[in-house]
Write an enzyme that holds these catalytic residues in place. Sequence first.
Site, PDB file in Angstrom:
ATOM      1  N   ASP A   9       0.848  -1.196   0.000  1.00  0.00           N
ATOM      2  CA  ASP A   9       0.000   0.000   0.000  1.00  0.00           C
ATOM      3  C   ASP A   9       0.887   1.251   0.000  1.00  0.00           C
ATOM      4  O   ASP A   9       1.620   1.499   0.964  1.00  0.00           O
ATOM      5  CB  ASP A   9      -0.879  -0.059   1.260  1.00  0.00           C
ATOM      6  N   ILE A  10       0.796   2.038  -1.042  1.00  0.00           N
ATOM      7  CA  ILE A  10       1.674   3.212  -1.204  1.00  0.00           C
ATOM      8  C   ILE A  10       1.489   4.226  -0.069  1.00  0.00           C
ATOM      9  O   ILE A  10       2.408   4.980   0.239  1.00  0.00           O
ATOM     10  CB  ILE A  10       1.428   3.861  -2.592  1.00  0.00           C
ATOM     11  N   ASP A  33      -6.234   6.859  -5.489  1.00  0.00           N
ATOM     12  CA  ASP A  33      -6.593   8.232  -5.142  1.00  0.00           C
ATOM     13  C   ASP A  33      -7.461   8.250  -3.873  1.00  0.00           C
ATOM     14  O   ASP A  33      -7.199   9.026  -2.937  1.00  0.00           O
ATOM     15  CB  ASP A  33      -7.360   8.849  -6.323  1.00  0.00           C
ATOM     16  N   TYR A 126      -8.723   3.262 -15.294  1.00  0.00           N
ATOM     17  CA  TYR A 126      -8.397   3.851 -16.598  1.00  0.00           C
ATOM     18  C   TYR A 126      -7.989   2.805 -17.642  1.00  0.00           C
ATOM     19  O   TYR A 126      -7.829   3.134 -18.818  1.00  0.00           O
ATOM     20  CB  TYR A 126      -7.324   4.939 -16.460  1.00  0.00           C
TER      21      TYR A 126
HETATM   22  P1  ADP Z   1      -6.260   4.952 -12.632  1.00  0.00           P
HETATM   23  O1  ADP Z   1      -7.545   5.731 -12.601  1.00  0.00           O
HETATM   24  O2  ADP Z   1      -5.065   5.812 -13.013  1.00  0.00           O
HETATM   25  O3  ADP Z   1      -6.363   3.692 -13.412  1.00  0.00           O
HETATM   26  P2  ADP Z   1      -6.522   3.495 -10.087  1.00  0.00           P
HETATM   27  O4  ADP Z   1      -6.436   4.086  -8.726  1.00  0.00           O
HETATM   28  O5  ADP Z   1      -7.846   2.936 -10.507  1.00  0.00           O
HETATM   29  O6  ADP Z   1      -5.988   4.630 -11.089  1.00  0.00           O
HETATM   30  O7  ADP Z   1      -5.434   2.350 -10.226  1.00  0.00           O
HETATM   31  C1  ADP Z   1      -4.062   2.591 -10.390  1.00  0.00           C
HETATM   32  C2  ADP Z   1      -3.278   1.465  -9.759  1.00  0.00           C
HETATM   33  O8  ADP Z   1      -3.185   1.699  -8.356  1.00  0.00           O
HETATM   34  C3  ADP Z   1      -3.897   0.067  -9.900  1.00  0.00           C
HETATM   35  O9  ADP Z   1      -2.850  -0.833 -10.288  1.00  0.00           O
HETATM   36  C4  ADP Z   1      -4.385  -0.250  -8.502  1.00  0.00           C
HETATM   37  O10 ADP Z   1      -4.325  -1.657  -8.234  1.00  0.00           O
HETATM   38  C5  ADP Z   1      -3.367   0.472  -7.664  1.00  0.00           C
HETATM   39  N1  ADP Z   1      -3.734   0.783  -6.276  1.00  0.00           N
HETATM   40  C6  ADP Z   1      -4.960   0.907  -5.718  1.00  0.00           C
HETATM   41  N2  ADP Z   1      -4.863   1.204  -4.416  1.00  0.00           N
HETATM   42  C7  ADP Z   1      -3.514   1.270  -4.129  1.00  0.00           C
HETATM   43  C8  ADP Z   1      -2.749   1.539  -2.953  1.00  0.00           C
HETATM   44  N3  ADP Z   1      -3.337   1.802  -1.787  1.00  0.00           N
HETATM   45  N4  ADP Z   1      -1.382   1.514  -3.052  1.00  0.00           N
HETATM   46  C9  ADP Z   1      -0.783   1.271  -4.228  1.00  0.00           C
HETATM   47  N5  ADP Z   1      -1.443   1.021  -5.372  1.00  0.00           N
HETATM   48  C10 ADP Z   1      -2.805   1.018  -5.329  1.00  0.00           C
END
Ligand code: ADP
Length: 198
Positions: A9-10, A33, A126
């Site tokens: 988790d970022i 986000d 996306y």
């Molecule tokens: P986008 O609208 O740019 O596609 P998303 O948030 O739907 O953005 O997804 C972008 C990436 O972030 C996906 O690979 C998703 O699995 C990942 N992701 C979602 N939550 C987290 C998190 N808490 N930490 C890191 N990566 C995440």
Amino acid sequence: MKIEVWQGDITTLAVDAIVNAANETLLGGGGVDGAIHRAAGPELRDACERLALVRPGVRCPTGEVLATEAFALPARHVFHTVGPVWHDGHRDEPALLANCYWKSLQLAEKLEVRSIAFPAISCGVYGYPLYQAAQIAATETIAWQRGHREPRRIILVAYNSATFKAYQQALLAAGQPVEEACPAERSAQDMRIATALE
Ligand code: ADP
């Protein structure tokens, strides 16, 4: 130097900057986000709201990046970038996604960011094909590191194992093998200590 890959988790990472895959309004969405806004607290939305509209409904055009504070997050800055929505690959998606990485790294250099973590921009709702997006992430970050000293730690964060494998393959194909025990696989506490010592 090498690009690090870390699964998790970022929002837990105590790096100088985490990148948010936002939408053009910057007013919050789902996915990474939503996670970043929940962890940062309501001040993050207020900070985003204060950023000027460049046209109706748009604070950050696709392929661009804007920074805010990180509030309750362990990171120092949040870089909000907007990845392209995948259509068919012929609407400038690769160049726009490359811009998200490159312009985030330019902003990092400007703000003296030494460690930056990227999520898999555009790979969620996306709909960008995972391996193609991983290739762009690998190509841009490797090219940046070849020509710049900072940020010295660039971490590609995979939220799931499919993304982790795509990064490993893309980095390998670009000539940069990923070690099993990579330095980014440290706890947030360790990373906070490492950042403080630098
Ligand atoms: P986008 O609208 O740019 O596609 P998303 O948030 O739907 O953005 O997804 C972008 C990436 O972030 C996906 O690979 C998703 O699995 C990942 N992701 C979602 N939550 C987290 C998190 N808490 N930490 C890191 N990566 C995440």
